[in-house]
Design an enzyme around this catalytic site. Structure first.
Site, PDB file in Angstrom:
ATOM      1  CG  ASN A  63      51.923  50.299  55.696  1.00  0.00           C
ATOM      2  OD1 ASN A  63      52.926  50.351  56.519  1.00  0.00           O
ATOM      3  ND2 ASN A  63      51.024  50.762  55.621  1.00  0.00           N
ATOM      4  CD  GLU A  65      49.230  54.257  53.071  1.00  0.00           C
ATOM      5  OE1 GLU A  65      49.033  56.296  53.186  1.00  0.00           O
ATOM      6  OE2 GLU A  65      48.981  53.781  53.659  1.00  0.00           O
ATOM      7  CB  CYS A  74      49.827  45.485  52.475  1.00  0.00           C
ATOM      8  SG  CYS A  74      48.324  45.421  52.000  1.00  0.00           S
ATOM      9  CD  GLU A  76      50.463  42.065  55.903  1.00  0.00           C
ATOM     10  OE1 GLU A  76      51.071  42.853  54.926  1.00  0.00           O
ATOM     11  OE2 GLU A  76      49.968  42.373  57.029  1.00  0.00           O
ATOM     12  CB  CYS A 113      44.101  42.754  53.966  1.00  0.00           C
ATOM     13  SG  CYS A 113      45.262  42.893  51.889  1.00  0.00           S
ATOM     14  CB  CYS A 116      48.483  40.664  52.503  1.00  0.00           C
ATOM     15  SG  CYS A 116      49.767  41.322  52.410  1.00  0.00           S
TER      16      CYS A 116
HETATM   17  N1  THU Z   1      48.467  47.391  54.639  1.00  0.00           N
HETATM   18  C1  THU Z   1      48.817  46.206  55.492  1.00  0.00           C
HETATM   19  O1  THU Z   1      50.080  46.897  55.170  1.00  0.00           O
HETATM   20  N2  THU Z   1      48.900  45.653  55.503  1.00  0.00           N
HETATM   21  C2  THU Z   1      47.229  44.823  55.959  1.00  0.00           C
HETATM   22  O2  THU Z   1      47.453  43.533  56.032  1.00  0.00           O
HETATM   23  C3  THU Z   1      46.576  45.824  55.640  1.00  0.00           C
HETATM   24  C4  THU Z   1      46.506  47.194  55.578  1.00  0.00           C
HETATM   25  C5  THU Z   1      48.225  48.155  54.421  1.00  0.00           C
HETATM   26  C6  THU Z   1      47.452  49.253  53.888  1.00  0.00           C
HETATM   27  C7  THU Z   1      47.270  50.785  53.713  1.00  0.00           C
HETATM   28  O3  THU Z   1      49.457  51.901  53.502  1.00  0.00           O
HETATM   29  C8  THU Z   1      47.354  51.141  54.844  1.00  0.00           C
HETATM   30  O4  THU Z   1      47.832  49.904  56.027  1.00  0.00           O
HETATM   31  C9  THU Z   1      46.059  51.502  54.959  1.00  0.00           C
HETATM   32  O5  THU Z   1      45.050  50.105  55.062  1.00  0.00           O
END
Ligand code: THU
Length: 161
Positions: A63, A65, A74, A76, A113, A116
């Site tokens: 991920n 940010e 994310c 994925e 999520c 994704c």
């Molecule tokens: N996140 C992912 O990388 N994958 C997911 O399927 C769920 C959430 C990340 C997004 C964000 O940077 C952090 O987790 C908190 O939501």
């Protein structure tokens, strides 16, 4: 009253990595490596994903940010978009995901999520071959889905367009 419709979602659960084939364990090793390099200074929630391609190539994603929160992405999708951009003709065989909060033991399987799952489904439909998805926390049990479609019932796809 309308007729009730039931949709089943089937998962396989493994108590530890040792129960999985070498190939999947190797993929988890890469997913954890990716997770440890995640850029997640705002949530402190680190996610790593590793994709195995049909040509043997392994793609990492984590991920990313951003100070403007919704601009982040994310793990994925970072991985699958990299594969789509760089190996557009190569099938995706499987994906391993590991997620962990920075200062917390995350020992339950963390699923990808919804956004994704939708993004991954696009590539599964495109290649007309299931992508196995394995997911885990930082430790603890691993869940396996034999396809993305199984993880996202009532899939919205190009066939509706
Ligand atoms: N996140 C992912 O990388 N994958 C997911 O399927 C769920 C959430 C990340 C997004 C964000 O940077 C952090 O987790 C908190 O939501």
């Amino acid at each position: 009253m309308g007729k009730s419709l039931k949709i089943e979602l089937n998962l396989e659960r493994f108590e530890q990595l040792e129960e999985l084939p070498d190939q999947v364990r190797d993929l988890f090793r890469v997913a954890v490596e990716a997770r440890e390099a995640a850029y997640a200074p705002y949530s402190n929630f680190h996610v790593g994903a590793a994709l195995l391609l049909a040509n043997g190539e392994i793609i990492k994603g984590n991920n990313q940010e951003n100070a403007a929160y919704p601009s982040g992405l994310c793990a994925e999708r970072t991985a699958v978009y990299y594969a789509g951009a760089n190996y557009p003709e190569v099938e995706i065989v499987m994906m391993a995901i590991s997620a962990k909060a920075k200062d917390k033991e995350t020992d339950v399987p963390i699923p990808p999520c919804g956004a994704c799952r939708q993004a991954l489904a696009e590539y599964e439909v495109k290649q007309a071959k299931p992508i196995e998805v394995y997911f885990r926390g930082g430790s603890g049990p691993i869940l396996k889905s034999s396809s993305v479609e199984n993880l996202l019932p009532l899939l919205f796809t190009q066939k509706f367009l």
